[in-house]
Every structure is written in C-alpha cells, then in structure tokens.
Design a protein around this motif. Sequence first.
Motif, PDB file in Angstrom:
ATOM      1  N   SER A  31       0.840  -1.181   0.000  1.00 50.44           N
ATOM      2  CA  SER A  31       0.000   0.000   0.000  1.00 50.44           C
ATOM      3  C   SER A  31       0.885   1.244   0.000  1.00 50.44           C
ATOM      4  O   SER A  31       1.989   1.227   0.536  1.00 50.44           O
ATOM      5  CB  SER A  31      -0.883  -0.013   1.248  1.00 50.44           C
ATOM      6  N   ARG A  32       0.408   2.311  -0.592  1.00 51.77           N
ATOM      7  CA  ARG A  32       1.117   3.591  -0.550  1.00 51.77           C
ATOM      8  C   ARG A  32       0.993   4.218   0.835  1.00 51.77           C
ATOM      9  O   ARG A  32       1.667   5.181   1.135  1.00 51.77           O
ATOM     10  CB  ARG A  32       0.496   4.574  -1.551  1.00 51.77           C
ATOM     11  N   TYR A  33       0.107   3.691   1.646  1.00 61.02           N
ATOM     12  CA  TYR A  33      -0.190   4.277   2.942  1.00 61.02           C
ATOM     13  C   TYR A  33       0.648   3.635   4.051  1.00 61.02           C
ATOM     14  O   TYR A  33       1.087   2.501   3.933  1.00 61.02           O
ATOM     15  CB  TYR A  33      -1.676   4.131   3.264  1.00 61.02           C
ATOM     16  N   ARG A  93      -7.894   2.174  -1.226  1.00 62.29           N
ATOM     17  CA  ARG A  93      -6.842   2.483  -2.190  1.00 62.29           C
ATOM     18  C   ARG A  93      -7.259   3.676  -3.036  1.00 62.29           C
ATOM     19  O   ARG A  93      -8.323   3.687  -3.628  1.00 62.29           O
ATOM     20  CB  ARG A  93      -6.607   1.281  -3.091  1.00 62.29           C
TER      21      ARG A  93
END
Length: 188
Positions: A31-33, A93
């Motif tokens: 995930s980018r998070y 997302r």
Amino acid sequence: MRKTWLLGLAWLAAACSSDTGTTPGQPAPRSRYFALNAFLEDQAKQLNQRQPGVTKQVRLRTGGEETTQVNHLDWSKELQIFQQADITKPALRGAYTVDSTVENGLLRRRYQRRPGIEHPVRQLTVLTSGPQVVAVEAVITQDNPLVYSSKKLELHCQQGQVASYRVDGVQKLVLFDSVRYAVSSRVQ
C-alpha cells in the motif's frame, strides 16, 4: 466419473479462493499508505514485554483534571483506539492524497481524505526519522443526523518506542449536550 467431478470441484474452489491479484512467487503489492496496524502491533508487543508504568491525565466534564498512575496494561488494548486511523484497507486504495515534506531532517507524510470519500479518517500524519516513527497524528470524524463526533489522536515516540499519546475529542448526540474529553498518557 464421481472422482473426476470431485476433483474438478476442488480445483474450482482452490482457484476461486487463492486469487490475490499477484503472480505466484511475487510479493503482494504494498500500500502507498503507512502500515499503522503493523506499527501498533509491534509497539504493543515491545511494551507488553517491558511493562512500563503509565501516568494518565484525564480532563473531566467539570473541567477539572485527574491524574493516575497505572503499573500494568494490556498494550494491545491500550493502543487499540489508534487502529481507528488505519487507512490501509484495500477498499481505501486511492481514497487519500499523500503529501511528503522534509523538515529538519524528518520526513512528514500527510494522508488527506479526498473530497467525496465517506470514511471517518479525515487525515493521518506520520513523522519519521529514517526508519523510526517519531509521531503519528490523526483526525477522525463522524457526522450524520444522529451524531457528530471528532477526535484527534496523537502518539509520540522516542528512540523507536511509544513515549506518550493523547486523545482529544467531542461527541454530540441529537437532543443531548456535547461531551468533550481528553486523555493524555506518558510512558515511564
């Protein structure tokens, strides 16, 4: 014939249940998070092993403050409120913009909820020094015809371990007065 039918059914069930969207042998996409829950689990594990004391200060309805010392905590439960700020769920997302800045050698990543997205986490900010988390802050809101609530969560680390955390909030139910609360804790 019956054996072939059962084999086909088992193959179909395996094919349906194992689809992760990745190529076999390749890691799942990250995930980018920020992986908040993994960070909290790691911190809870370390704190449960060490069992430090905690000084808690609670702001009461009357405006007064009460301080207490707690010597034994289940850290998984103690840090559970911060799990509400997790935004790594697959359904989220693309739901948050990511803004990264460097200030005084610290990387600040701010995850801001996009307009039109219905999710309680309005903003999550993570401050890191290299691989170590220095601070996590989140704003969580709920606003519907029955209830309005907002809380700000803050967690600060020193040398890679939780040193203090704070929760400030307000809750307003229809036909009732607003309730404001604040709890701040310092790990010994």
